[in-house]
Structures are given as structure tokens and as C-alpha cells.
Design an enzyme around this catalytic site. Structure first.
Site, PDB file in Angstrom:
ATOM      1  N   ASP A  52      -4.534  -8.295  -3.379  1.00  7.50           N
ATOM      2  CA  ASP A  52      -4.863  -8.119  -1.967  1.00  7.50           C
ATOM      3  C   ASP A  52      -6.127  -8.856  -1.513  1.00  7.50           C
ATOM      4  O   ASP A  52      -6.106 -10.057  -1.303  1.00  7.50           O
ATOM      5  CB  ASP A  52      -4.946  -6.612  -1.680  1.00  7.50           C
ATOM      6  CG  ASP A  52      -4.985  -6.301  -0.197  1.00  7.50           C
ATOM      7  OD1 ASP A  52      -4.998  -7.237   0.606  1.00  7.50           O
ATOM      8  OD2 ASP A  52      -5.005  -5.105   0.168  1.00  7.50           O
TER       9      ASP A  52
ATOM     10  N   HIS B 296       0.832  -1.219   0.000  1.00  6.03           N
ATOM     11  CA  HIS B 296       0.000   0.000   0.000  1.00  6.03           C
ATOM     12  C   HIS B 296       0.866   1.270   0.000  1.00  6.03           C
ATOM     13  O   HIS B 296       0.915   1.976  -0.972  1.00  6.03           O
ATOM     14  CB  HIS B 296      -1.020   0.052   1.151  1.00  6.03           C
ATOM     15  CG  HIS B 296      -1.864  -1.168   1.248  1.00  6.03           C
ATOM     16  ND1 HIS B 296      -2.680  -1.578   0.224  1.00  6.03           N
ATOM     17  CD2 HIS B 296      -2.006  -2.116   2.234  1.00  6.03           C
ATOM     18  CE1 HIS B 296      -3.299  -2.698   0.575  1.00  6.03           C
ATOM     19  NE2 HIS B 296      -2.913  -3.052   1.781  1.00  6.03           N
TER      20      HIS B 296
HETATM   21  C1  NGQ Z   1      -5.242  -8.122   6.037  1.00  4.23           C
HETATM   22  N1  NGQ Z   1      -5.937  -6.235   4.708  1.00  4.23           N
HETATM   23  O1  NGQ Z   1      -4.258  -8.514   6.653  1.00  4.23           O
HETATM   24  O2  NGQ Z   1      -5.964  -8.879   5.392  1.00  4.23           O
HETATM   25  C2  NGQ Z   1      -5.525  -6.639   6.013  1.00  4.23           C
HETATM   26  C3  NGQ Z   1      -6.583  -6.308   7.015  1.00  4.23           C
HETATM   27  C4  NGQ Z   1      -5.311  -5.385   8.964  1.00  4.23           C
HETATM   28  C5  NGQ Z   1      -5.648  -5.003   4.293  1.00  4.23           C
HETATM   29  N2  NGQ Z   1      -4.931  -4.246   5.056  1.00  4.23           N
HETATM   30  C6  NGQ Z   1      -6.144  -6.512   8.412  1.00  4.23           C
HETATM   31  N3  NGQ Z   1      -6.107  -4.551   3.145  1.00  4.23           N
HETATM   32  O3  NGQ Z   1      -4.677  -4.637   8.201  1.00  4.23           O
HETATM   33  O4  NGQ Z   1      -5.300  -5.237  10.168  1.00  4.23           O
HETATM   34 ZN    ZN Z   2      -3.026  -7.150   2.678  1.00  4.83          ZN
END
Ligand code: NGQ
Ligand code: ZN
Length: 446
Positions: free
Chosen positions: A315, A264
Site C-alpha cells: 500500500d 483493506h
Molecule cells: C490512496 N490510501 O489512494 O492512496 C489512499 C488514500 C483515499 C489509503 N487508503 C486516499 N491507504 O483513500 O482517499
Molecule cells: Zn491504497
């Protein structure tokens, strides 16, 4: 095996009448300006397969299930609650079935290798599986069923927020300590398929302490991936904790260099943008997910002008399509800057510029050679020149047509490590894998 193409995108640019000699899954020789050998398979236009640097395979199973307004301030954090509820019950077989469907879609749309940011390590009650690589095995199974190249990135996750906060109940399936994580990495390594790569992924600065970050990154000499600066709330919490913004903190304290991919890196000030560009690290952009989650817009124009390296990731797998990711990087800039053709040098094709950057960046981020070149894996796509997307096309517009104006069916064949996995846009096991996926989802959602 010999493949012959009328036109192929080589590292130096488009070439005509190209023979590729393929042995042991790799490109052994590239001969532009050659006649097809009698036993060569002939095709029209070849481009290299692209690496997808960021996937959470299981999230494919909840695509479209969080698009209802739940409360006035619905945002990334409320989406995360829904995501946690979805993953709560998944068994290793469920993870394999859902991830295999995601990998079929990746191959069909032009991704030939995936960086799986894998964090669902523990059993449904949070207890450890007898085999620390139980769920890593499910990912490997999905990669083997589909033939996609795998860079496995086992995730270290120990805390719910900056300053080493205790994890939340919804995070119990992710948790390790340094010793159990080292065992998980070794058990995963022992199972890897032939040309897989192993890295590590400290989840985010929210989920690891500085000491844990140092210990985790010392475990391999492979790629290191971390989520960084996706949400404004996270930037503010990091400043409260350390006085620095997340990317600033990493640049100062973590030795960010070409081994690193920052996933990101959405919220950067100008000095972070320039310094990240100079660090040699890759920014792993996931613009389709970032739009879906309301994350924000990466400062791509300034970052690329400063020589920054990028790659793309799918993602959350809300929709899987390499062209869509590439196009979205440019479109978010157009929408915010109100100009056109922003991310290429003057006179150059935007599609080709973004494709080249994402190809090279993904190779670095996933630890493999890329491009149609001797020694690289034979990961190749052919474009379907009979498709209306390419009517009247010449090489100078092939990638712009595919990325900006293509539709399903624009990709014809996909070879992965020299094996033909997709023909006429369809993966050889698409039907079997989709059937299994249907049954799995019907049970999970029923
Ligand atoms: C994840 N996803 O690890 O799947 C994360 C969400 C977080 C994104 N950041 C969980 N898009 O970041 O705490
Ligand atoms: Zn992620």
C-alpha cells in the site's frame, strides 16, 4: 535452464531434490526426487515468489515524513493531506524513480509481482498529458528497470465523497471521466510488457458513483480492485448515503465475485465477514500500512474460518517487506484477542498457512498462476540457509523462521520470470536505482 534445489515448497508441500526446468520465463517441468543435471544451478531451499496486491509506488518517497504529531486529532485524513502535498509536484520521471526504488525493495524481500493501484494520471496543474498513458508509462518503466511482474490497475477517480461530491483541488491529478478513462486504459494496454496483466480500479465508493462503477468495471475482463471500509468515518458516511455499509453495499449491488479484490475491508460486521468470505473475492490486507495509518484490525480469524481468501499489499510502502506483512496479520489478532497461533488449523504452521493463503489469493487478485508448478511463471525465491535465521532448521519451520524470526538477509536469490534479479539479497540494479532515487528525493525535498 535447469535449477536444482535440495528442498522446495510445491503445491502439495515440501519436496526433496527438486529439478525445475524453466523455459520462456515459465516453469516447464517439476521433478522431485531427482539428481542435479550437470548444467543445473544448485541451491538449497526454494519457495514461490509472492504477489503484492496493493501498491501506490510514489508514496515510497514520503515514507517517514508524516510521523510527527501535527495536531491533537492526527489521523488518516490529516495524513492524506500530507500525501496530497507530496504528490503535487511529482513529474513522470520522479514517479518512475521513486517507484523503481519501491520495486527493488519488493523483489529483495520476496514480492515478485505487484498490483500497482495507479491514480496519478494528470499533469501537476490537473491538465491531461498529451499521452493518456504518460504516468502509466512511468510505472511500466519502473517495472521494466527492476524486472518485477506488473499487474497494472488504472484507477478511476471522479468525486471527493459519497453521492458524487465535487472533487477537491488536491485531487486534480487523479480525475477522469468515463471517456477519458477508457482512452487511458487502452493507451496503457498498448504499452504493457510481455507478461503484464491489466485490470481496473474504481478508487473507492467515495470516488465513484454507482453508474461510474458499472461503466468502469465493464471496460476489461481483468481483475477489479477497490478500496473499501478502511476507516470508520467512511463506513458511517456510506450508511448515511445508502443505508448500507461499504462492503455490504458492494456485496448487494456490484456483483462481487472472484474477479474482485477489496482492499483493506477492515471494518466488517459478522454478516459482511461471512458473506465476503463466500463471495470468492480476495481481501487485500495491507496490515503494515493499516497500522501506520491507524485504520483498525481486519477480522481475520472469523474470515479465514469461513473460507475467505486473502492476499497482502504494501500500500503506502511505508516499509516494504513481505514477511512483515504476513507476520502483522497474525500479530494484530494476537494483540486484540490475547491468544497465540491464531490463524492456522491446529498443529499447522502459522507462517506456512498464511504464506499459502496469500500466495493463492495474490495469484487470483493479480490474474496469474502461482506456485512452483508446471505452467506457472518462474517466480522463485531461495532462502539463505547460511543465515542465522535458519540455524538448525528443517522444512517444517522454514516459513515460520522467515516470517516471524527472519532478518534482512534471510532471502538469498530471487528469480522473476526465470531471470535472476536478486543475488545474496541484493537486486542487480539496486545501486543505480538507489542513486537515482537519492537525487530525486534531494531535489523534491530540498
Ligand atoms: C490512496 N490510501 O489512494 O492512496 C489512499 C488514500 C483515499 C489509503 N487508503 C486516499 N491507504 O483513500 O482517499
Ligand atoms: Zn491504497
Amino acid at each position: 535452464m535447469y535449477l536444482w534445489f535440495e528442498t522446495a515448497l510445491l503445491p502439495a508441500g515440501w519436496a526433496e531434490r527438486v529439478t525445475l526446468c524453466i523455459a520462456d520465463g515459465r516453469i516447464a517441468e517439476v521433478l522431485p526426487g531427482s539428481d542435479p543435471a550437470p548444467d543445473a544451478e544448485r541451491h538449497r531451499v526454494a519457495i514461490p515468489g509472492l504477489g503484492n496486491v496493493h501498491s501506490h509506488g510514489f508514496q515510497r518517497g514520503m515514507a517517514g515524513l508524516s510521523e510527527r504529531r501535527g495536531r491533537p486529532d492526527d489521523d488518516f485524513w490529516s495524513w492524506r493531506e500530507i500525501m496530497y502535498r507530496f504528490l503535487d509536484r511529482l513529474t513522470p520521471d520522479d514517479i518512475a524513480a521513486i517507484t523503481a526504488q519501491a520495486y527493488v525493495e519488493m523483489l529483495e524481500t520476496g514480492y515478485t509481482r505487484v498490483g500497482e493501484f495507479h491514480y496519478l494520471h494528470n499533469d501537476v496543474d490537473g491538465g491531461r498529458y498529451a499521452d493518456p498513458a504518460e504516468t502509466a508509462g512511468a510505472i511500466i518503466n519502473a517495472a521494466e528497470q527492476t524486472g518485477i511482474g506488473l499487474t497494472l490497475l488504472p484507477v478511476f477517480y471522479a468525486h471527493s465523497d459519497f453521492g458524487g461530491r465535487l472533487p477537491k483541488p488536491g485531487q486534480r491529478r487523479f480525475l477522469s471521466d468515463i471517456d477519458s478513462f477508457a482512452r487511458l486504459v487502452e493507451a496503457s494496454r498498448a504499452r504493457l510488457p510481455a507478461d503484464a496483466v491489466l485490470g481496473v480500479a474504481p478508487h473507492s465508493l467515495r470516488a465513484v458513483t454507482p453508474e461510474e462503477l458499472a461503466a468502469v468495471t465493464a471496460l476489461t475482463d481483468g481483475p477489479i480492485h477497490i478500496h473499501a471500509a478502511e476507516q470508520v468515518k467512511e463506513v458511517e458516511a456510506c450508511e448515511q448515503w445508502s443505508g448500507a455499509r461499504p462492503v455490504e453495499w458492494l456485496l448487494h449491488n456490484a456483483g462481487v465475485d472472484a474477479r474482485w479484490t477489496l482492499i483493506h475491508a477492515t471494518h466488517l460486521n459478522d454478516s459482511e465477514t461471512d458473506r465476503l468470505a463466500r463471495s470468492g473475492a480476495v481481501a487485500g490486507l495491507c496490515p503494515v500500512t493499516e497500522a501506520n495509518l491507524g485504520d483498525g484490525i481486519f477480522p481475520a480469524e472469523r474470515y479465514l474460518a469461513a473460507g475467505g481468501r486473502i492476499a497482502t499489499g504494501t500500500d503506502s510502502n511505508i516499509q516494504i517487506d513481505a514477511a512483515h506483512e504476513l507476520r502483522s496479520i497474525e500479530y494484530s489478532q494476537r494483540l486484540s484477542l490475547r491468544r497465540r497461533a491464531i490463524l492456522s488449523p491446529e498443529g499447522a504452521s502459522v507462517g506456512e498457512t498464511l504464506f499459502d493463503a496469500a500466495l493463492t489469493g495474490a495469484g487470483q487478485a493479480l490474474g496469474v498462476a502461482t506456485g512452483i508448478a508446471p505452467g506457472a511463471p518462474a517466480d522463485i525465491l531461495s532462502l539463505n540457509m547460511d543465515h542465522p535465521s535458519f540455524a538448525g532448521a528443517t522444512a517444517g519451520t522454514f516459513l515460520d523462521r522467515w516470517i516471524f524470526a527472519g532478518r534482512a538477509g534471510a532471502i538469498d536469490c530471487v528469480w522473476r520470470a526465470g531471470q535472476l534479479q536478486v543475488v545474496r539479497g541484493r537486486h542487480r540494479a539496486a545501486e543505480v536505482i538507489a542513486n537515482h532515487y537519492h537525487k530525486t528525493l534531494e531535489r523534491l525535498l530540498g
